[in-house]
Design a protein around this motif. Structure first.
Motif, PDB file in Angstrom:
ATOM      1  N   GLU A 113     -57.938  -7.646 -64.821  1.00  0.00           N
ATOM      2  CA  GLU A 113     -57.695  -7.510 -63.388  1.00  0.00           C
ATOM      3  C   GLU A 113     -56.694  -8.554 -62.893  1.00  0.00           C
ATOM      4  O   GLU A 113     -55.780  -8.249 -62.111  1.00  0.00           O
ATOM      5  N   LEU A 114     -56.863  -9.795 -63.358  1.00  0.00           N
ATOM      6  CA  LEU A 114     -55.912 -10.848 -62.961  1.00  0.00           C
ATOM      7  C   LEU A 114     -54.506 -10.538 -63.482  1.00  0.00           C
ATOM      8  O   LEU A 114     -53.514 -10.795 -62.787  1.00  0.00           O
ATOM      9  N   LYS A 116     -53.267  -7.548 -64.016  1.00  0.00           N
ATOM     10  CA  LYS A 116     -52.722  -6.466 -63.195  1.00  0.00           C
ATOM     11  C   LYS A 116     -52.254  -6.991 -61.834  1.00  0.00           C
ATOM     12  O   LYS A 116     -51.183  -6.615 -61.344  1.00  0.00           O
ATOM     13  N   GLU A 117     -53.059  -7.849 -61.221  1.00  0.00           N
ATOM     14  CA  GLU A 117     -52.673  -8.399 -59.919  1.00  0.00           C
ATOM     15  C   GLU A 117     -51.409  -9.246 -60.036  1.00  0.00           C
ATOM     16  O   GLU A 117     -50.530  -9.204 -59.171  1.00  0.00           O
ATOM     17  N   THR A 118     -51.307 -10.024 -61.120  1.00  0.00           N
ATOM     18  CA  THR A 118     -50.109 -10.841 -61.313  1.00  0.00           C
ATOM     19  C   THR A 118     -48.870  -9.976 -61.491  1.00  0.00           C
ATOM     20  O   THR A 118     -47.803 -10.258 -60.913  1.00  0.00           O
ATOM     21  N   GLN A 120     -48.498  -6.966 -60.357  1.00  0.00           N
ATOM     22  CA  GLN A 120     -48.210  -6.317 -59.085  1.00  0.00           C
ATOM     23  C   GLN A 120     -47.483  -7.264 -58.137  1.00  0.00           C
ATOM     24  O   GLN A 120     -46.531  -6.876 -57.444  1.00  0.00           O
ATOM     25  N   LEU A 121     -47.931  -8.532 -58.107  1.00  0.00           N
ATOM     26  CA  LEU A 121     -47.239  -9.522 -57.277  1.00  0.00           C
ATOM     27  C   LEU A 121     -45.808  -9.727 -57.753  1.00  0.00           C
ATOM     28  O   LEU A 121     -44.884  -9.873 -56.933  1.00  0.00           O
ATOM     29  N   ASN A 124     -43.803  -6.812 -56.580  1.00  0.00           N
ATOM     30  CA  ASN A 124     -43.537  -6.913 -55.139  1.00  0.00           C
ATOM     31  C   ASN A 124     -42.432  -7.914 -54.849  1.00  0.00           C
ATOM     32  O   ASN A 124     -41.563  -7.687 -53.990  1.00  0.00           O
TER      33      ASN A 124
END
Length: 232
Positions: A113-114, A116-118, A120-121, A124
């Motif tokens: 999850e971390l 994936k979030e990284t 995604q950031l 962005n």
């Protein structure tokens, strides 16, 4: 006379144990050669989770809570001796067992999850790069054009402020009042000279001279009061 049969003492002596299969674990983890099986499942569990991978630096083991230890023991207690030995000697089997532990699954899920979030950031940020570049160019234009004009106007206003403060300062007021007194005094002398030269009559002289002298003395009193004041 030679004995062809072994004595009971010789039969009781243990035979040398055959060499165990090569293990990728350190000797402190694998059970000693004199023992043919692990003592208890709990000892096998503690040995299994204190292993050092090849190439890793030795680290102090992290403390395991009783609840986690009980869960690991529950996974190991039903395994046979051969399965436990395979865990100690086979790296793939060990990894498969390790990935089946709930605590490891939770940590792996959190890691994914971390990650994936990284990602995604990062995406962005990359998507906003053209906008950031445009804003940077606008700031550069403002700094070189509008900012320069605004700074010049600010300097002009600062200069006007300084001049205004200087003009209405007590010292400037007293100086201008003294100039006005001198001017009135000079005008009075001119009117008096006109009377002496008979260029004006007495009535006109009295009217003008009285007005000029009244103005002069009023300014003189104000000048005296300003000089006597502490702000002067």
């Amino acid at each position: 006379m030679f004995k062809f049969w072994s004595s009971p003492e010789q039969q009781a002596q243990p035979r040398p144990q055959e060499g165990s299969s090569h293990s990728w674990y350190p000797p402190s983890v694998v059970s000693s050669p004199s023992s043919s099986r692990p003592t208890t499942p709990s000892s096998s569990a503690s040995n299994t989770f204190n292993l050092q991978r090849p190439g890793e630096r030795p680290q102090s083991p992290s403390p395991v809570s009783p609840t986690e230890a009980a869960g690991i023991i529950a996974l190991l207690k039903d395994k046979s001796v051969d399965e436990l030995r395979k865990l100690l000697s086979d790296k793939d089997t060990y990894n498969q067992f390790l990935l089946s532990v709930d605590q490891v699954k939770i940590q792996n899920n959190i890691r994914d999850e971390l990650r994936k979030e990284t990602l995604q950031l990062a995406r962005n940020n990359l998507d906003k790069e053209p906008q950031i570049t445009e804003l940077r160019n606008q700031c550069r234009i403002i700094r070189t054009t509008e900012l320069a004009a605004a700074k010049e106007k600010l300097n002009e206003l600062e200069r006007q402020k300084e001049e205004t403060l200087k003009f209405y300062s007590p010292a400037s007021f007293i100086h201008r009042l003294q100039d006005a007194m001198n001017e009135t005094e000079e005008e009075s002398e001119n009117v008096h000279r006109l009377l002496l030269d008979r260029e004006i009559d007495t009535g006109t002289f009295v009217q003008k001279y009285k007005k000029l002298r009244t103005t002069y003395h009023r300014r003189a009193l104000i000048h005296l009061a300003a000089k006597s004041s502490p702000i002067g």
